[in-house]
Write a protein that holds these residues in place. Structure first.
Motif, short mmCIF file in Angstrom:
data_model
loop_
_atom_site.label_atom_id
_atom_site.label_comp_id
_atom_site.label_asym_id
_atom_site.label_seq_id
_atom_site.Cartn_x
_atom_site.Cartn_y
_atom_site.Cartn_z
N SER A 101 -3.79 -33.84 -2.25
CA SER A 101 -5.12 -33.69 -1.90
C SER A 101 -6.06 -33.93 -2.97
O SER A 101 -7.22 -34.38 -2.85
CB SER A 101 -5.49 -32.44 -0.97
N ARG A 102 -5.65 -33.49 -4.19
CA ARG A 102 -6.19 -33.31 -5.44
C ARG A 102 -6.46 -34.83 -5.81
O ARG A 102 -7.39 -35.32 -6.45
CB ARG A 102 -5.90 -32.69 -6.36
N ARG A 103 -5.35 -35.78 -5.54
CA ARG A 103 -5.45 -37.01 -6.11
C ARG A 103 -6.13 -37.98 -5.11
O ARG A 103 -6.99 -38.82 -5.43
CB ARG A 103 -4.02 -37.71 -6.09
N THR A 104 -6.41 -37.37 -3.89
CA THR A 104 -6.97 -38.45 -2.80
C THR A 104 -8.27 -38.09 -2.50
O THR A 104 -9.02 -38.88 -1.59
CB THR A 104 -6.04 -38.75 -1.55
N PHE A 105 -8.58 -36.53 -2.48
CA PHE A 105 -9.80 -36.31 -1.82
C PHE A 105 -10.93 -36.42 -2.76
O PHE A 105 -10.95 -36.13 -3.97
CB PHE A 105 -9.74 -34.48 -1.28
N SER A 106 -12.12 -36.84 -2.29
CA SER A 106 -13.25 -37.15 -3.37
C SER A 106 -14.47 -36.25 -3.01
O SER A 106 -15.09 -36.65 -1.58
CB SER A 106 -13.72 -38.55 -3.67
N LEU A 107 -15.29 -35.75 -3.51
CA LEU A 107 -16.55 -35.20 -3.24
C LEU A 107 -17.67 -36.09 -3.64
O LEU A 107 -18.95 -35.53 -3.42
CB LEU A 107 -16.51 -33.75 -4.00
N ALA A 108 -17.48 -37.32 -4.04
CA ALA A 108 -18.50 -38.02 -4.62
C ALA A 108 -19.52 -38.18 -3.48
O ALA A 108 -20.70 -38.45 -3.77
CB ALA A 108 -17.83 -39.51 -4.85
N GLY A 109 -19.13 -38.51 -2.33
CA GLY A 109 -20.15 -38.68 -1.37
C GLY A 109 -21.14 -37.39 -1.10
O GLY A 109 -22.16 -37.48 -0.99
N LEU A 110 -20.57 -36.39 -1.06
CA LEU A 110 -21.39 -35.07 -1.19
C LEU A 110 -22.26 -35.06 -2.24
O LEU A 110 -23.25 -34.59 -2.20
CB LEU A 110 -20.18 -33.78 -1.06
N TYR A 111 -21.69 -35.16 -3.41
CA TYR A 111 -22.47 -35.13 -4.66
C TYR A 111 -23.77 -35.96 -4.67
O TYR A 111 -24.94 -35.67 -4.85
CB TYR A 111 -21.65 -35.32 -5.97
N VAL A 155 -26.26 -34.48 -2.43
CA VAL A 155 -27.05 -33.53 -2.92
C VAL A 155 -27.99 -33.98 -4.02
O VAL A 155 -29.18 -33.38 -3.90
CB VAL A 155 -25.96 -32.30 -3.61
N GLN A 156 -27.53 -34.77 -4.47
CA GLN A 156 -28.37 -35.43 -5.72
C GLN A 156 -29.76 -36.12 -5.24
O GLN A 156 -30.68 -36.12 -5.42
CB GLN A 156 -27.79 -36.43 -6.78
N ASP A 157 -29.49 -36.71 -3.87
CA ASP A 157 -30.71 -37.17 -3.10
C ASP A 157 -31.60 -36.47 -2.79
O ASP A 157 -32.81 -36.34 -2.92
CB ASP A 157 -30.05 -38.12 -2.06
N TRP A 158 -31.00 -35.06 -1.85
CA TRP A 158 -31.84 -34.05 -1.69
C TRP A 158 -32.65 -33.36 -2.69
O TRP A 158 -33.78 -32.69 -2.61
CB TRP A 158 -31.14 -33.06 -0.87
N GLN A 159 -32.03 -33.09 -3.96
CA GLN A 159 -32.53 -32.55 -5.18
C GLN A 159 -33.58 -33.36 -5.53
O GLN A 159 -34.65 -32.75 -5.86
CB GLN A 159 -31.57 -32.40 -6.24
N GLY A 160 -33.56 -34.73 -5.58
CA GLY A 160 -34.84 -35.58 -5.99
C GLY A 160 -35.66 -35.44 -4.89
O GLY A 160 -37.03 -35.55 -5.18
N ARG A 161 -35.58 -35.50 -3.67
CA ARG A 161 -36.72 -35.18 -2.61
C ARG A 161 -37.56 -33.75 -2.71
O ARG A 161 -38.69 -33.94 -2.68
CB ARG A 161 -35.84 -35.32 -1.21
N LEU A 162 -36.53 -32.83 -3.15
CA LEU A 162 -37.12 -31.67 -3.09
C LEU A 162 -38.06 -31.51 -4.42
O LEU A 162 -39.10 -30.75 -4.54
CB LEU A 162 -36.06 -30.51 -3.20
#
Length: 62
Positions: free
Chosen positions: A12-22, A25-32
């Motif tokens: 799971s460490r090798r295959t799971f990515s949080l890139a989409g979530l990041y 989050v960055q998009d919403w931080q910019g909006r805020l």
């Protein structure tokens, strides 16, 4: 059983990515971060009735 769990955790460490979530989050931080400027613009009473919809612009072929 411990070896199977360890292998599953490593897989799971090798295959799971949080890139989409990041990205979200960055998009919403910019909006805020820009929210106060948007609020000030709306409160100014500026007439924006002649705006161009961004979705329409994206659909155009130049």
């Amino acid at each position: 059983m411990l070896l199977i769990e360890a292998a599953a955790l490593e897989e799971s460490r090798r295959t799971f990515s949080l890139a989409g979530l990041y990205e979200v989050v960055q998009d919403w931080q910019g909006r805020l971060a820009h929210a106060p400027a948007v609020d000030a613009f709306v409160a100014s009473g500026y007439d924006d009735s002649d705006f161009i919809d961004m979705a329409e612009l994206r659909g155009r072929r130049w």
